[in-house]
Scaffold this motif. Structure first.
Motif, PDB file in Angstrom:
ATOM      1  N   CYS A 185      88.608  -1.364  21.322  1.00  0.00           N
ATOM      2  CA  CYS A 185      87.877  -2.509  21.879  1.00  0.00           C
ATOM      3  C   CYS A 185      88.518  -3.009  23.175  1.00  0.00           C
ATOM      4  O   CYS A 185      89.636  -3.521  23.193  1.00  0.00           O
ATOM      5  CB  CYS A 185      87.743  -3.673  20.908  1.00  0.00           C
ATOM      6  SG  CYS A 185      86.743  -3.284  19.455  1.00  0.00           S
ATOM      7  N   SER A 224      88.948  -2.853  14.782  1.00  0.00           N
ATOM      8  CA  SER A 224      87.872  -2.798  15.773  1.00  0.00           C
ATOM      9  C   SER A 224      86.725  -3.706  15.391  1.00  0.00           C
ATOM     10  O   SER A 224      86.445  -3.916  14.205  1.00  0.00           O
ATOM     11  CB  SER A 224      87.364  -1.354  15.869  1.00  0.00           C
ATOM     12  OG  SER A 224      86.206  -1.247  16.659  1.00  0.00           O
ATOM     13  N   ASN A 249      83.221  -8.734  23.211  1.00  0.00           N
ATOM     14  CA  ASN A 249      83.959  -7.984  24.220  1.00  0.00           C
ATOM     15  C   ASN A 249      84.629  -8.930  25.213  1.00  0.00           C
ATOM     16  O   ASN A 249      85.794  -8.738  25.595  1.00  0.00           O
ATOM     17  CB  ASN A 249      83.034  -7.021  24.959  1.00  0.00           C
ATOM     18  CG  ASN A 249      82.620  -5.843  24.106  1.00  0.00           C
ATOM     19  OD1 ASN A 249      83.335  -5.443  23.188  1.00  0.00           O
ATOM     20  ND2 ASN A 249      81.461  -5.285  24.384  1.00  0.00           N
TER      21      ASN A 249
END
Length: 294
Positions: free
Chosen positions: A222, A189, A7
């Motif tokens: 994301c 993703s 992330n």
């Protein structure tokens, strides 16, 4: 900073992309989004969230669906059951259901049939929940998972009259397999840091040959936290984007109204970036307005 957190890697990559401006000959943009023959006011959609009532509070999933219905945007639904799917459908939301790769394949087909019964717009499978953190087949909410093979993807696609979408693609290998299976769309993703050091979806879109991305609808998720993030993904080739955590925060702070307000606010922000860069509609979002670190 945890250097392995996908992330954070994705966030850093998105923030490194700069935008040039193009004002002359501009116009007020149109953010209308086409999804397999249906029109929506925005390409900003919800992510395929699951278990909100369990992880947040009782009634959170209903508020999520109500907020998406009020915004007019498309809602994606994650792991669910008949009761919850029926409740979401009753709000009037337009829904895409993404189904886990259940080891008992009949569970997948049953969910597809239910999605058809409820009038969902599309259905699909999540390929990146096949394995758990130990590399063995995953178990989600007590349900065994198992990776899908190419033949099974083809049969799932053939089993439904709805558009069929595969979520969790992050390689040309999987993208080619999805296209060969006849999938109508893919979601690029890494599923919220399912694997450390994952390639940022935006970078995958940038580096993948445009001919490979053609002939199939491409969506992305994301770490999409704003209209600016959505704009960058759209310029890189995504037709729409899916938002998760900001909408969860919106539910906590202001319920369904918070969800609706967030979508409308960030659609306005997206419209601003389109206007400032000469993009008159979503078909004219342009990679050439983006600048990347060397």
């Amino acid at each position: 900073m945890n250097a392995s957190d996908s992330n954070l890697i994705t966030r850093a990559y998105l923030d490194s992309i700069l935008i040039e401006t193009r004002y002359i000959n501009g116009c007020e943009p149109d953010t209308t989004f086409e999804f397999f023959g249906r029109s929506f006011p925005t390409p900003i959609m919800s992510a395929a969230l699951s278990h909100l009532d369990r992880f947040m509070f009782d009634g959170a999933m209903r508020l999520y669906a109500e907020g998406m219905a009020a915004s007019g945007a498309l809602m994606w639904l994650g792991m669910t059951n008949d009761r919850e799917a029926e409740m979401c459908a009753a709000t009037g939301a337009s829904i895409v259901e993404i189904i886990k790769p259940y080891a008992d394949r009949e569970c997948i087909y049953a969910r597809i049939r239910k999605a058809e019964e409820l009038g969902f717009l599309a259905v699909g499978v999540d390929i990146d929940h096949s394995f758990g953190s130990d590399g063995k087949n995953d178990v989600v909410n007590g349900c065994d998972m198992r990776p899908l093979n190419s033949a099974e993807l083809t049969e799932l696609k053939r089993s439904t009259r709805l558009p069929f979408i595969v979520k969790g693609v992050l390689s040309e290998y999987d993208l080619k397999a999805c296209k060969a299976a006849g999938a109508d769309g893919v979601v690029i993703s890494h599923h919220n840091n399912r694997i450390a050091y994952a390639l940022p979806p935006a970078r995958f879109l940038r580096e993948t040959d445009e001919t490979l991305l053609s002939g199939i609808s491409v969506f992305a998720d994301c770490v999409i936290n704003s209209g600016a993030d959505a704009f960058k993904y759209l310029c890189l080739g995504a037709q729409g984007v899916c938002v998760g955590r900001p909408l969860m925060t919106a539910i906590k702070e202001a319920g369904a109204q918070g969800v609706s307000d967030w979508v409308r606010r960030e659609t306005a922000a997206l419209r601003k970036y389109m206007a400032f860069t000469g993009c008159k509609d979503l078909k004219h979002t342009d990679k050439s307005v983006l600048h990347f670190e060397k």
